[in-house]
Every structure is written in C-alpha cells, then in structure tokens.
Design a protein around this motif. Structure first.
Motif, mmCIF file in Angstrom:
data_model
loop_
_atom_site.group_PDB
_atom_site.id
_atom_site.type_symbol
_atom_site.label_atom_id
_atom_site.label_comp_id
_atom_site.label_asym_id
_atom_site.label_seq_id
_atom_site.Cartn_x
_atom_site.Cartn_y
_atom_site.Cartn_z
ATOM 1 N N LEU A 358 0.783 -1.049 0.163
ATOM 2 C CA LEU A 358 0.041 -0.085 -0.019
ATOM 3 C C LEU A 358 0.815 1.130 -0.079
ATOM 4 C CD1 LEU A 358 -2.589 -0.974 2.826
ATOM 5 C CD2 LEU A 358 -2.717 -1.469 0.553
ATOM 6 N N LYS A 420 -7.820 -2.352 -2.626
ATOM 7 C CA LYS A 420 -7.372 -1.088 -2.375
ATOM 8 C C LYS A 420 -7.933 -0.247 -3.288
ATOM 9 C CE LYS A 420 -2.863 -1.539 -4.405
ATOM 10 N NZ LYS A 420 -1.414 -1.447 -4.245
ATOM 11 N N TYR A 445 -7.420 2.135 2.064
ATOM 12 C CA TYR A 445 -7.352 0.681 2.546
ATOM 13 C C TYR A 445 -8.254 0.720 3.917
ATOM 14 C CZ TYR A 445 -6.312 -4.035 3.827
ATOM 15 O OH TYR A 445 -6.408 -5.490 4.273
#
Length: 748
Positions: A358, A420, A445
């Motif tokens: 992420l 995500k 997320y």
C-alpha cells in the motif's frame, strides 16, 4: 516543453492549449482522431468527440500548425472495465486507445523535440487514465490543466478569454436540438447555469450533456471559421431529453486582419492542406514495455546482514535495511537492489507480491542520487505488477551511513488482501502535484487513507513555491487537501496523524514558524461539528528532502462510511475494559506522572489509534540514572527504550488495542546520540522482550518495529528530542475485537 495538443474541436481541448501557453509551454503540433467513415458524425465512444470532425481539419490553417490525423480503427468497447482493475487501461489490441498510441507515435517520430501532450480532460478518469497510459508508453508528459477545476469558473473563463464555440450536440434535460444546436456558448451560459441549478447538469458538459465546436479563439491567429450551412440530425426524439447533433455541410475561413497567410474558401470536404498529415498506416513504433527488474549480483542480499522487521498480521509494516557497520557499501544502487530484492523475496515467501503493498517509505543516504534510486525502484515496482495501482511513496535523505545502515532503507506497508483504492494522477494540472513515476498520490485501504508526502509544489509548474518554509507548508497543506477531496474527505475533518518532514538546515526561527503555521492553519479550519479533532503530529528532521524542499507533510486520514461510524461507537461504549493485572498496576507509578508531557494520543471510535511518544532532555534527566551522560551509556539507552515501550503498551491497553493491531511502530533516534542503529535496536528489543514475559500474544520471533536514524525528531519542531516513537494501530477490519487480557509491563 514542446507540446502536441490532442484536439477534438471542442472548447475544452482548445482552452487546454491556451492554459499550456499560460504556463510557458509551446504548442508545436495538433493531433486529431476521426471516424473511419467521413459520413459518420459520431462514434459510440467513451474516449473521443467526433461531432464536427469535418471542420477540425481547418485548425491547421487557422493556427499555422501541422495537424496529424488518424482514422479510428479500434473498437470503442474493446477494453473490459472490471471490478478489480476499475477504469485502468492495459494495452489491448484492437482498442481505440491504440489508435491514439499510433497517432502520437508518428507525431513523436516526425517531431522528436516534443515532450508533452495536452488534453482537455476535466472530470473523466476514463479518458485521463488512457491518455496517461499512452504518454507513459511513449515517454511523454501528460498536461491536463483543466483537470478537477470548477466547471462554472472554467466556463466563465473560456468565454471571457475569447473562446467562440457553438453547441453541436445536446443530450440532456433542458437542452433541445431545435432550440440550442448552433447557438454560441456565450449565449447559452445563463441557461446552462440555470439547468445546473435545476437538474444538476455539468455546466461544461462533462456528463455528456452537450458538445461544442470551436470556431474561433485567440490561438487562431490566421483565420476564424464561418459555418455556412448545417443540418440538425435527431438521434432520439425522447420527450424528456432529446438527442440531436449539428452536421456541418459547408464552411469557409475568414482571414484575420493581422494574418499574412493566404486563406481560401472551403467546404466540409475540402482537401487536406500541406500541413495536414494523415497517419493511417499501422505503426511500427516499439512499445515501451516494463523495465526488467535489476537482479543483485550473486545473491547480494545473502552476503550482507539484511534485517527484516514485521508488525501485525493482516496489515503490517515490513522493513529491510543493511545492518553491518563494518561493511563498506558498494553504493546506493547495489544497496537498494539488495534491499528491494530481499523484500520481494519475503513477499513471495508469504504468497504476496508488490500488488499487496500500500505504501513505501524510501530512505536514501543522499538526495543527489534520487534519480539513480528511482531507476532502481521502477525496475521492481511497476504498473504491471501493481495492477490495482502503484503504492503511494515518500522519499527522504537520512544519515544511514552514519548509523551503520548502508545507503538504502525501505519500509513497506503490506496487506494480505488485494483490495485497495489508489489515486494516481500522472498528468500535470492545476489540481495537485502530479506523480509521473510509479507512485501514487494516495491509497485507501479499510477506511484509512495513506497519503504520499506532499511538498510545497505549485501544481501547474511542479516548482517549489517562493516565500520560504512557511509558504511551502501552506501550499503542501493545500495540496494535501486537494488529494483528500478526491476521496470526499478533508484533512481538517479526517486526519488522525501528521508526519512532518523538515530540513535539518532550518533555523530556530523557521522551525518555530512551521510549528505555529501548522497549528494556526489547522485550528482555523478544523471542523469539530463534523467530528474533526486535532491529530497527532510528529516532526522529523531529514538531511535533505526532494527538490531541496524545506518541509514536507504526510497525513494519514480515517474516512469511514456512516455504518462504520455507528459500529465504532458501539465498540467504544459497549464492552468494558478488563481489569488490569497487578504487574501492570505496580509499574505505572514511576512513569505515569510523565505521560502527559511525553505522549500525544488520537483515537477514533475504538478503531484507529495513533500516538507519538517523545523523550526530551528534561524527561531523560528524570528517568535516567546519570543525568550528565544522557547521550551516552548503554544503561541509559536501555532505560529510555524501556520508557518508550511502557508508554506504547499503556496507550494500546488504555484504548483497547492488541499488539496484533499494530500496523506501524517506528523508533526515531537522533544520530547525535553517537550510537549505531543496532545498539538502539538491541535496547528496544530487550525492553519489548520484558513486556512479552507477561503478554504471550506479543511476537518475539522477529522485531516488529523500525529503528530510523534521523537528524532530529519530536512532538515539537523546536525541540530536538533524544528519541521519539510513532505508533499506528487499527481495529478497522475487526472493529469489535477487544484484547483478551490487559498488557503488562515489567518494572524497571
């Protein structure tokens, strides 16, 4: 930059060219995509406006620029929009986007000096992403100066600055083919604004409500277009919202007084002039593919002591650094290849990949080698590997070599789930700074928005603003707010934590100015009526920042749905805390009195907890045994590490978070301590091991924290604390989970 402008004939593409010139670029060529059949006015396309294409050919003479045209052979419905990849485009044979690639490939071949492409995208992610994809493949920069701009203001500015455009298609409630086709935009401005108020239509037609054809504008230096004859063609006679287009039958060019070019009369079928180039052959230009990953020579990462640190379970931080003070570094490139290779292998061992990442914190030893670091980075982390979108990133220079950590240190935030939402705008615009490389502005997320570090960059020029650190901070906050708004939230409502990177070269007065600016800016705009509260703030002093910036901000936001807020409130009030153990109670006495002076804590409904713990000289003098040697001595280092560990454990316990909920735990220490990172890491590991004796749930197999050497860090920009801890814990994926037992701390 020299620019080729994508033109459709509409007002937006023409005004986008004007904006390019406003910011110092030079438009040197035009590019236009038209239907395969000249008799067809409109294609069923998400990408291209083709109504009025019969007239666009005359733009070459009007502007005195070469016009490259290609007939659209690809399908308008070839690409699949999936629930996984969303609107993102991957190279698809037979898609209409490949016609744009072929067209721009030929333009670049004929005019090698071109380095950018202008487009008139205002709100369409579908169009923007495809233009950016083509530009990326061709090594060109996408310029989208109308992107995310207020449509009412845009419409007014277009008219004020001399865009003369007529309506050539209508397809919305309140717009009628018989009444509005052929009317000038200026004439319909008030009506469009009224329709926006009544029915919510986009005043610039971004929802397909209408399309325009530009007949004159300041860029038409040679001639204006006069439409002599036209025909209204009704596509749908719907009684509520009829669809109709204006088909041009004949036109001529009217020479402007200052023009020396010879302009003749013409019709909709006039032949191409010498400056109109047809690009109809199949392109032979090689596509720019994914760069091959750079492999470390002879498994370089097995020949050095590479350390991996992991926190949490489903969502966790994973870091890798070279911990070998006696080793002579082979250079940034070799060290970064080794570190990224080790992380990549660790991800593979866990059945994961870069798509699970992420966020990336990239720490390097010298910002002068930023370009080299990027070259290595893009060979590992690519659009192809990250098909949901590349991770967000921040990059700073730290005294890694001084701390015995090699020249590269990487921390990634990893999720087991491939779910995500990524915002990656590569186009240069007036909206917010672009991310041309393989890193995105923000990643969402499980209701947490992780934002890339924002500098005080002027978005349309991508240059640092003038005015010093305060001006940079104000613009960085403005840029952060623009990114937050794209996720329908605000940093002044949703922020839970601010990491503020500052240049170590700041003067004392500049540090104070930055801190006061952040406080005053935030307090002035903080919206408590919508649940906003002051976030935790940590200032970290770096040796250098990208572009020589003086300050950079990196916010973390909590952006839940309404249902999530309800669940959070139930979690916070519905379950009582377990009674603390005797060990816990006995050990709180020595440190409890100092808690308020060393801790910041921000919690949101029992779901998110952020905290900053800092040890100042004053606190160190109260907890250490030898006040005169605070910056030296193994015993004092252990005491300070134990103090930090205690405060973190208490923060988690008081707010009903388990150790498994920790997604990020960093220990920043000043290199002024004159100790190696492994000594600090050892002291902190020992302190956590003491905690683990009374907390079986704590992991002791690998470190679950990251030791980060800095020029300084603390809760205040004006104080250079000895140590500072940064904590983020999340119960978002299991909001009602409560620790089975309290945490215990072994007394000092």
């Amino acid at each position: 930059m020299e620019v080729v402008a994508l033109v459709s004939g509409g007002k937006d593409s023409c005004f986008a060219m004007m904006r390019c010139m406003d910011y110092g670029h030079k438009v040197v060529a035009l590019a236009n995509l038209i239907p395969l059949d000249d008799t067809v006015d409109e294609l069923d396309s998400y990408m291209y406006q083709t109504v009025g294409h019969q007239i666009v050919v005359s733009y070459a003479k009007c502007m005195g620029l070469p016009l490259f045209r290609r007939r659209i052979r690809g399908s308008t419905r070839q690409a699949v929009i999936s629930a996984v990849t969303g609107l993102r485009y991957s190279v698809t044979a037979g898609d209409e986007v490949e016609d744009m690639f072929a067209l721009l490939s030929e333009v670049k071949r004929r005019i090698p000096s071109i380095s950018a492409v202008s487009s008139g995208a205002i709100a369409s992610d579908y169009q923007r992403l495809r233009v950016e994809s083509v530009c990326s493949r061709l090594g060109l920069v996408s310029l989208a100066y109308l992107w995310k701009q207020d449509q009412t203001l845009l419409l007014e500015e277009m008219i004020r600055r001399g865009i003369v455009a007529i309506i050539v298609k209508v397809a919305a409630l309140g717009l009628k083919p018989s009444s509005h086709l052929g009317k000038e935009l200026a004439e319909l401005k008030c009506h469009l604004l009224q329709m926006n108020e009544n029915y919510g239509i986009n005043v610039c037609g971004e929802g397909g409500e209408y399309e325009t054809l530009t007949l004159d504008c300041p860029l038409f230096r040679n001639a204006r277009i006069i439409l002599d004859d036209s025909e209204v063609i009704l596509h749908s006679a719907d009684s509520i919202a009829s669809v109709g287009i204006l088909h041009p039958r004949a036109f001529h060019l009217e020479q402007k007084p200052d023009s020396s070019d010879r302009i003749g009369d013409g019709s909709a079928v006039q032949e191409s002039s010498s400056c109109v180039y047809e690009v109809d052959e199949v392109t032979t230009h090689d596509d720019v593919g994914e760069k091959q990953a750079l492999s470390p020579a002879v498994d370089a990462y097995t020949n050095v002591d590479l350390c991996i640190s992991k926190t949490g379970n489903n969502l966790r931080s994973m870091s890798c650094w070279i911990q070998d003070p006696s080793r002579a570094s082979e250079g940034l490139k070799a060290d970064l290849i080794a570190v990224l290779s080790r992380i990549e292998n660790q991800l593979k061992e866990e059945g994961l990949g870069w798509v699970n990442v992420l966020y990336v914190h990239l720490y390097i030893s010298s910002m002068k080698e930023f370009g080299l670091a990027n070259e290595v980075y893009v060979s590992f982390i690519t659009e192809k590997k990250c098909y949901l979108g590349v991770p967000s990133r921040s990059t700073i220079e730290l005294p890694l070599v001084q701390a015995g950590l090699g020249k590269a240190y990487v921390e990634v935030l990893v999720s087991n789930e491939v779910v995500k939402r990524v915002l990656h705008v590569q186009s240069i615009s007036c909206w917010a700074p672009s991310c041309i490389g393989p890193y995105s502005q923000a990643t969402l997320y499980e209701d947490i928005l992780y934002m890339a570090g924002q500098l005080g960059l002027d978005p349309p020029t991508m240059k640092l603003c003038l005015g010093g650190p305060r001006a940079e901070l104000e613009l960085a906050l403005q840029n952060s707010e623009a990114v937050a708004n794209a996720f329908s939230c605000s940093i002044y409502i949703s922020a839970i934590h601010f990491l503020v990177y500052c240049s170590a070269q700041l003067t004392s007065s500049e540090k104070e100015e930055i801190e006061q600016t952040l406080k005053s800016s935030y307090i002035t705009r903080l919206d408590r009526s919508k649940g906003g509260s002051y976030p935790t703030v940590l200032y970290v002093f770096a040796s250098d920042l990208p572009k020589g910036a003086r300050v950079e901000v990196k916010p973390i936001l909590y952006v839940p749905s309404t249902d999530d807020w309800v669940a959070a409130e139930e979690t916070e009030t519905g379950v009582p805390l377990p009674a603390p153990s005797k060990t816990w109670t006995d050990c709180t006495a020595p440190y409890s009195a100092l808690r308020d002076s060393c801790c910041q804590v921000h919690t949101t409904g029992g779901r998110i907890c952020s905290a900053v713990v800092s040890i100042t000289d004053d606190i160190a003098s109260k907890i250490c045994s030898a006040a005169g040697q605070l910056h030296h001595g193994e015993e004092n280092l252990k005491i300070m590490a134990r103090f930090c560990a205690f405060q973190i454990a208490k923060t988690l316990a008081d707010n009903r978070f388990s150790w498994d909920s920790v997604t990020m735990l960093r220990l920043y220490y000043s290199v002024d301590l004159a100790v190696a990172a492994d000594a600090v890491s050892g002291a902190f590991s020992e302190a956590l091991a003491e905690l683990a004796q009374d907390n079986p749930s704590m992991r002791t197999d690998v470190p679950f924290y990251n030791v980060v050497p800095v020029a300084g860090a603390g809760r205040s920009a004006c104080a250079n604390d000895i140590m500072a801890c940064e904590l983020l814990a999340s119960n978002v994926s299991s909001a009602k989970s409560i620790p089975a037992e309290p945490f215990a701390v072994t007394p000092a």
